[in-house]
Design a protein around this motif. Structure first.
Motif, PDB file in Angstrom:
ATOM      1  N   VAL A  81      -2.463  14.438  -9.590  1.00  0.00           N
ATOM      2  CA  VAL A  81      -1.478  13.488  -9.099  1.00  0.00           C
ATOM      3  C   VAL A  81      -2.080  12.638  -7.987  1.00  0.00           C
ATOM      4  O   VAL A  81      -2.524  13.126  -6.960  1.00  0.00           O
ATOM      5  CB  VAL A  81      -0.190  14.223  -8.664  1.00  0.00           C
ATOM      6  CG1 VAL A  81      -0.436  15.181  -7.524  1.00  0.00           C
ATOM      7  CG2 VAL A  81       0.927  13.255  -8.338  1.00  0.00           C
ATOM      8  N   LEU A  82      -2.124  11.323  -8.244  1.00  0.00           N
ATOM      9  CA  LEU A  82      -2.769  10.405  -7.312  1.00  0.00           C
ATOM     10  C   LEU A  82      -2.080  10.364  -5.958  1.00  0.00           C
ATOM     11  O   LEU A  82      -2.737  10.313  -4.921  1.00  0.00           O
ATOM     12  CB  LEU A  82      -2.691   8.994  -7.890  1.00  0.00           C
ATOM     13  CG  LEU A  82      -3.897   8.410  -8.572  1.00  0.00           C
ATOM     14  CD1 LEU A  82      -3.535   7.027  -9.084  1.00  0.00           C
ATOM     15  CD2 LEU A  82      -5.063   8.311  -7.604  1.00  0.00           C
ATOM     16  N   ASP A  83      -0.737  10.373  -5.981  1.00  0.00           N
ATOM     17  CA  ASP A  83      -0.027  10.147  -4.720  1.00  0.00           C
ATOM     18  C   ASP A  83      -0.073  11.376  -3.814  1.00  0.00           C
ATOM     19  O   ASP A  83       0.402  11.321  -2.693  1.00  0.00           O
ATOM     20  CB  ASP A  83       1.413   9.668  -4.975  1.00  0.00           C
ATOM     21  CG  ASP A  83       2.199  10.612  -5.857  1.00  0.00           C
ATOM     22  OD1 ASP A  83       2.086  11.832  -5.675  1.00  0.00           O
ATOM     23  OD2 ASP A  83       2.937  10.124  -6.742  1.00  0.00           O
ATOM     24  N   SER A  85      -3.227  13.032  -3.803  1.00  0.00           N
ATOM     25  CA  SER A  85      -4.678  13.219  -3.725  1.00  0.00           C
ATOM     26  C   SER A  85      -5.210  12.123  -2.819  1.00  0.00           C
ATOM     27  O   SER A  85      -5.339  11.001  -3.292  1.00  0.00           O
ATOM     28  CB  SER A  85      -5.352  13.099  -5.084  1.00  0.00           C
ATOM     29  OG  SER A  85      -4.669  13.808  -6.063  1.00  0.00           O
ATOM     30  N   ARG A 120      -2.119  12.240   5.595  1.00  0.00           N
ATOM     31  CA  ARG A 120      -3.007  12.420   4.438  1.00  0.00           C
ATOM     32  C   ARG A 120      -4.406  11.997   4.877  1.00  0.00           C
ATOM     33  O   ARG A 120      -4.626  10.830   5.211  1.00  0.00           O
ATOM     34  CB  ARG A 120      -2.532  11.578   3.247  1.00  0.00           C
ATOM     35  CG  ARG A 120      -1.146  12.022   2.753  1.00  0.00           C
ATOM     36  CD  ARG A 120      -0.626  11.098   1.673  1.00  0.00           C
ATOM     37  NE  ARG A 120      -1.485  11.147   0.509  1.00  0.00           N
ATOM     38  CZ  ARG A 120      -1.655  10.123  -0.330  1.00  0.00           C
ATOM     39  NH1 ARG A 120      -1.039   8.992  -0.122  1.00  0.00           N
ATOM     40  NH2 ARG A 120      -2.453  10.247  -1.366  1.00  0.00           N
ATOM     41  N   GLY A 125     -11.810   4.186   6.839  1.00  0.00           N
ATOM     42  CA  GLY A 125     -11.418   2.848   6.407  1.00  0.00           C
ATOM     43  C   GLY A 125     -10.461   2.796   5.235  1.00  0.00           C
ATOM     44  O   GLY A 125     -10.145   1.713   4.742  1.00  0.00           O
ATOM     45  N   GLN A 126      -9.986   3.946   4.754  1.00  0.00           N
ATOM     46  CA  GLN A 126      -9.079   3.946   3.599  1.00  0.00           C
ATOM     47  C   GLN A 126      -7.681   3.502   4.036  1.00  0.00           C
ATOM     48  O   GLN A 126      -7.032   4.181   4.840  1.00  0.00           O
ATOM     49  CB  GLN A 126      -9.008   5.348   2.979  1.00  0.00           C
ATOM     50  CG  GLN A 126     -10.316   5.841   2.407  1.00  0.00           C
ATOM     51  CD  GLN A 126     -10.686   5.183   1.085  1.00  0.00           C
ATOM     52  OE1 GLN A 126      -9.816   4.753   0.335  1.00  0.00           O
ATOM     53  NE2 GLN A 126     -11.983   5.097   0.819  1.00  0.00           N
ATOM     54  N   VAL A 127      -7.239   2.379   3.462  1.00  0.00           N
ATOM     55  CA  VAL A 127      -5.908   1.868   3.789  1.00  0.00           C
ATOM     56  C   VAL A 127      -4.856   2.898   3.345  1.00  0.00           C
ATOM     57  O   VAL A 127      -4.951   3.466   2.258  1.00  0.00           O
ATOM     58  CB  VAL A 127      -5.668   0.514   3.081  1.00  0.00           C
ATOM     59  CG1 VAL A 127      -4.226   0.049   3.263  1.00  0.00           C
ATOM     60  CG2 VAL A 127      -6.657  -0.530   3.579  1.00  0.00           C
ATOM     61  N   GLY A 128      -3.888   3.147   4.199  1.00  0.00           N
ATOM     62  CA  GLY A 128      -2.766   4.029   3.838  1.00  0.00           C
ATOM     63  C   GLY A 128      -3.008   5.494   4.136  1.00  0.00           C
ATOM     64  O   GLY A 128      -2.088   6.298   4.029  1.00  0.00           O
ATOM     65  N   LEU A 129      -4.245   5.880   4.478  1.00  0.00           N
ATOM     66  CA  LEU A 129      -4.539   7.279   4.797  1.00  0.00           C
ATOM     67  C   LEU A 129      -4.866   7.390   6.284  1.00  0.00           C
ATOM     68  O   LEU A 129      -4.916   6.397   7.011  1.00  0.00           O
ATOM     69  CB  LEU A 129      -5.727   7.779   3.947  1.00  0.00           C
ATOM     70  CG  LEU A 129      -5.540   7.683   2.427  1.00  0.00           C
ATOM     71  CD1 LEU A 129      -6.785   8.180   1.712  1.00  0.00           C
ATOM     72  CD2 LEU A 129      -4.311   8.451   1.963  1.00  0.00           C
ATOM     73  N   TYR A 167       7.418   4.725   2.742  1.00  0.00           N
ATOM     74  CA  TYR A 167       6.106   4.844   2.113  1.00  0.00           C
ATOM     75  C   TYR A 167       5.891   6.279   1.648  1.00  0.00           C
ATOM     76  O   TYR A 167       6.220   7.224   2.360  1.00  0.00           O
ATOM     77  CB  TYR A 167       5.033   4.446   3.143  1.00  0.00           C
ATOM     78  CG  TYR A 167       3.654   4.323   2.561  1.00  0.00           C
ATOM     79  CD1 TYR A 167       3.366   3.315   1.646  1.00  0.00           C
ATOM     80  CD2 TYR A 167       2.645   5.202   2.924  1.00  0.00           C
ATOM     81  CE1 TYR A 167       2.100   3.194   1.104  1.00  0.00           C
ATOM     82  CE2 TYR A 167       1.372   5.076   2.394  1.00  0.00           C
ATOM     83  CZ  TYR A 167       1.105   4.080   1.476  1.00  0.00           C
ATOM     84  OH  TYR A 167      -0.147   3.958   0.945  1.00  0.00           O
ATOM     85  N   ASN A 168       5.333   6.439   0.485  1.00  0.00           N
ATOM     86  CA  ASN A 168       4.936   7.741  -0.070  1.00  0.00           C
ATOM     87  C   ASN A 168       5.639   8.965   0.523  1.00  0.00           C
ATOM     88  O   ASN A 168       5.164   9.566   1.479  1.00  0.00           O
ATOM     89  CB  ASN A 168       3.417   7.921   0.053  1.00  0.00           C
ATOM     90  CG  ASN A 168       2.920   9.094  -0.787  1.00  0.00           C
ATOM     91  OD1 ASN A 168       3.569  10.119  -0.874  1.00  0.00           O
ATOM     92  ND2 ASN A 168       1.782   8.937  -1.422  1.00  0.00           N
ATOM     93  N   LEU A 169       6.725   9.335  -0.089  1.00  0.00           N
ATOM     94  CA  LEU A 169       7.393  10.587   0.279  1.00  0.00           C
ATOM     95  C   LEU A 169       7.274  11.562  -0.888  1.00  0.00           C
ATOM     96  O   LEU A 169       8.267  12.092  -1.376  1.00  0.00           O
ATOM     97  CB  LEU A 169       8.859  10.345   0.611  1.00  0.00           C
ATOM     98  CG  LEU A 169       9.154   9.501   1.838  1.00  0.00           C
ATOM     99  CD1 LEU A 169      10.655   9.419   2.070  1.00  0.00           C
ATOM    100  CD2 LEU A 169       8.465  10.067   3.075  1.00  0.00           C
ATOM    101  N   THR A 170       6.047  11.787  -1.344  1.00  0.00           N
ATOM    102  CA  THR A 170       5.862  12.623  -2.531  1.00  0.00           C
ATOM    103  C   THR A 170       5.551  14.075  -2.188  1.00  0.00           C
ATOM    104  O   THR A 170       5.490  14.903  -3.080  1.00  0.00           O
ATOM    105  CB  THR A 170       4.737  12.072  -3.418  1.00  0.00           C
ATOM    106  OG1 THR A 170       3.552  11.969  -2.634  1.00  0.00           O
ATOM    107  CG2 THR A 170       5.102  10.705  -3.950  1.00  0.00           C
TER     108      THR A 170
END
Ligand code: FES
Ligand SMILES: [Fe+2]
Lengths: 173, 422
Positions: A81-83, A85, A120, A125-129, A167-170
């Motif tokens: 599951v990407l969201d 990982s 996460r 430099g990873q956007v969103g992490l 944003y991402n509540l998985t």
């Protein structure tokens, strides 16, 4: 001799239950977490506060019956599951616990406040992490006395920003 | 209108018979974003809401056209007005709620009041203005053009340009089929919406909604869930996903289409017709088999620049900045169907979509992966040429491609290029 199931729920017992419940989330022991629900239990994050009875005709952030909860845990633990990982790390903080009497089914209502830190981790430099978020929620549990101890017939979280872009509540909150 | 920096189509879109590429700057350059706000969102027809969200006289909702704050308002003449949310005195917004009901909009700064059609009805301490002050000149500015199509409200901030009819014509029949899944031909939007932000360009979402290429990879987890639930083995899902087609239209519209039909294994609407015989009867009372074949086909319809029509939701793309976007999913009920059918649609929606769904968040991961990847500027172009060698012209002059081909994305960027360079 069969023992009558005891219905008294002290605040200490409610706290003990909830502390364990959120610890299972923080340690990703999600199959153990599933076992804390009654078969008819619901895990519910509404967009707008309201009665559970109205949820069927509305859209919620999460409205999980037993099957949906099992899918949620299965996808998190056993699918690519990407969201999730990389996975979310969480820390739950529980406070203001109150035992608020029985509901119409005789299940005990427990109210509390929760702060949930989430991150996460990823490469540079990873956007969103790599950023810590803090979610705030008012929680309501319904606890039912069963021969195996207290079980949740509902866990409801009303996020402070439930009606805002989220944003991402998985991860299991 | 925002003055555009030096942009020319040959800079940012490379459209040749054998290749189609879009420049990194289209996704990463704040000047390009500013130009988009003026040249695209400031000129085209932009979706702003649905009539069922403002059902009664005095109802309103606020939204944005690009970055510009607007109010969708139903006046006492029962007409929909799209008002710029900017006081004509010194510029404050006159409404800060997301939605509500009011007989007027009152500016919080000096108390000027406006009727629901924007007319200026009064100024505080009016003796500070001469007796012949023309209130008629100082109402809230209205969007110069508004069009309502079967409940869908569009507005254009430009007085001139293609008529709504011309702009909408390429997708109209598909939108009709989408709406005709309701035996009444109408939908009712639910009061609350799923919303998610992402730190990436708005066009990632625009490109992805009709991308039929990514499903087996981005949504492998979802396919495994369907297999676990006994709904279909992954192998069958993948075979089914090669069916259907993509279509690219004039004005930047496009769609991804899955085969419809009365076979309940192929079509969700087909399944509902089996499960709810009264629903099947209601559709058959109005439509023949050919029409039902079309109605039951599943389509993700993109109406350039900000609207997607999906099975369960009206999806609106809100650009915030070059690397910031908010997406709103307005779930709707089909009118005239059993409650249980709509409830099943809501549960299916919650299962896949929204911030905690088992599908949408996987797509959002890709948008941020793209936004990170494009920081590597040594590579200047993204490649959108898939299927160019096998596309064909359809019955209405649209381009038709394999379901995994990038036909609709090319249609979008051809319109994007035309608007950005003209
Ligand atoms: S800015 Fe609105 S009344 Fe002054
Ligand atoms: Fe997707």
């Amino acid at each position: 001799m069969t023992m009558a199931v005891k219905h008294e729920l002290t605040r200490a017992a409610a706290e003990e239950f909830i502390y364990r419940e959120v610890r299972l989330l923080d340690t990703l022991e999600l199959e153990e977490w599933l076992a804390l629900f009654t078969d008819d239990g619901l895990y519910w994050l509404p967009i707008e506060d309201g009665d559970l009875a109205d949820a069927a005709d509305a859209v919620s952030i999460v409205y999980d019956d037993a099957e949906r909860r099992a899918e949620r845990v299965y996808r998190t633990l056993h699918t690519p599951v990407l969201d999730q990982s990389p996975r979310s790390r969480t820390v739950h903080m529980v406070g203001n616990v109150e035992v608020a009497g029985a509901d119409e089914r005789g299940d005990m209502r427990v109210l509390c406040s929760q702060f949930i830190g989430e991150l996460r981790p990823g490469g540079q430099g990873q956007v969103g992490l790599n950023r810590t978020r803090v979610l705030a929620a008012r929680a309501e549990y319904r606890l039912r006395a069963t021969p195996d101890g207290w079980r949740m017939s509902m866990k409801k979280l009303l996020l402070l920003d439930a009606d805002q872009p989220l944003y991402n509540l998985t991860f299991v909150i | 209108m925002v003055a555009a920096p030096e942009l020319s189509s040959t800079n940012l879109v490379l459209d040749r018979p054998d290749t189609f590429q879009v420049h990194t700057r289209a996704y990463m350059d704040a000047d390009v974003f500013a130009a988009e706000m003026g040249r695209i969102f400031g000129r085209t027809w932009v979706y702003v809401g649905h009539e069922s969200q403002v059902p009664a006289v005095g109802d309103y909702r606020t939204t944005t056209i690009g970055r510009q704050p607007v109010i969708i308002s139903r006046h006492e003449d029962d007409q929909i007005y799209v008002l710029l949310n900017r006081c004509r005195h010194r510029g404050s917004v006159v409404c800060r709620e997301e939605l509500g009901h009011s007989n007027f909009f009152r500016c919080p700064y000096h108390n000027w009041s406006y009727a629901n059609d924007g007319a200026l009805v009064g100024m505080a301490q009016a003796s500070g203005y001469p007796g012949d002050f023309d209130k008629g000149e100082w109402g809230l500015r209205r969007a110069p053009r508004v069009a309502v199509y079967r409940g869908l409200i569009f507005a254009s901030l430009a007085a001139d340009g293609p008529s709504f009819g011309d702009y909408f014509a390429p997708v109209q029949k598909y939108v009709d089929w989408w709406l005709n899944r309701s035996p009444a031909g109408t939908i009712t939007v639910l009061p609350t919406a799923h919303k998610y932000p992402y730190p990436g360009n708005w066009k990632w979402q625009a490109e992805n909604g009709h991308d039929g290429y990514h499903g087996n990879y981005v949504h492998e987890s979802w396919q495994r869930l369907l297999e676990r639930a006994g709904e279909a083995p992954v192998r069958d899902i993948r075979k089914y996903r090669t069916g259907g087609c993509t279509r690219g239209f004039a004005f930047g519209h496009g769609l991804l289409e899955r085969p419809g039909g009365l076979n309940p294994n192929a079509s969700w609407t087909g399944r509902m017709m089996v499960r709810f015989p009264e629903y099947a009867e209601a559709l058959r009372a109005t439509y023949g088999d050919d029409e039902i074949e079309q109605i039951s086909a599943r389509r993700n319809i993109f109406v350039f620049p900000n609207l997607y029509l999906f099975d369960t939701q009206i999806r609106v793309i809100n650009p915030i900045a070059v690397d910031s976007t908010e997406v709103h999913l307005y779930v709707y009920g089909l009118d005239g169907v059993p409650d249980a059918l709509n409830q099943g649609r809501y549960r299916a929606h919650e299962r896949f979509y929204g911030p905690s769904g088992f599908g949408s968040p996987d797509d959002v991961e890709i948008f941020v992966c793209n936004q990170t990847g494009l920081q590597a500027s040594g590579v200047d172009w993204v490649l959108l040429s898939r299927g160019m060698h096998r596309e064909r012209v359809g019955g209405d002059g649209e381009v038709v491609g394999h379901s995994t081909d990038e036909v609709p994305v090319r249609a979008m960027y051809r319109e994007w290029e035309r608007l950005m360079s003209a």
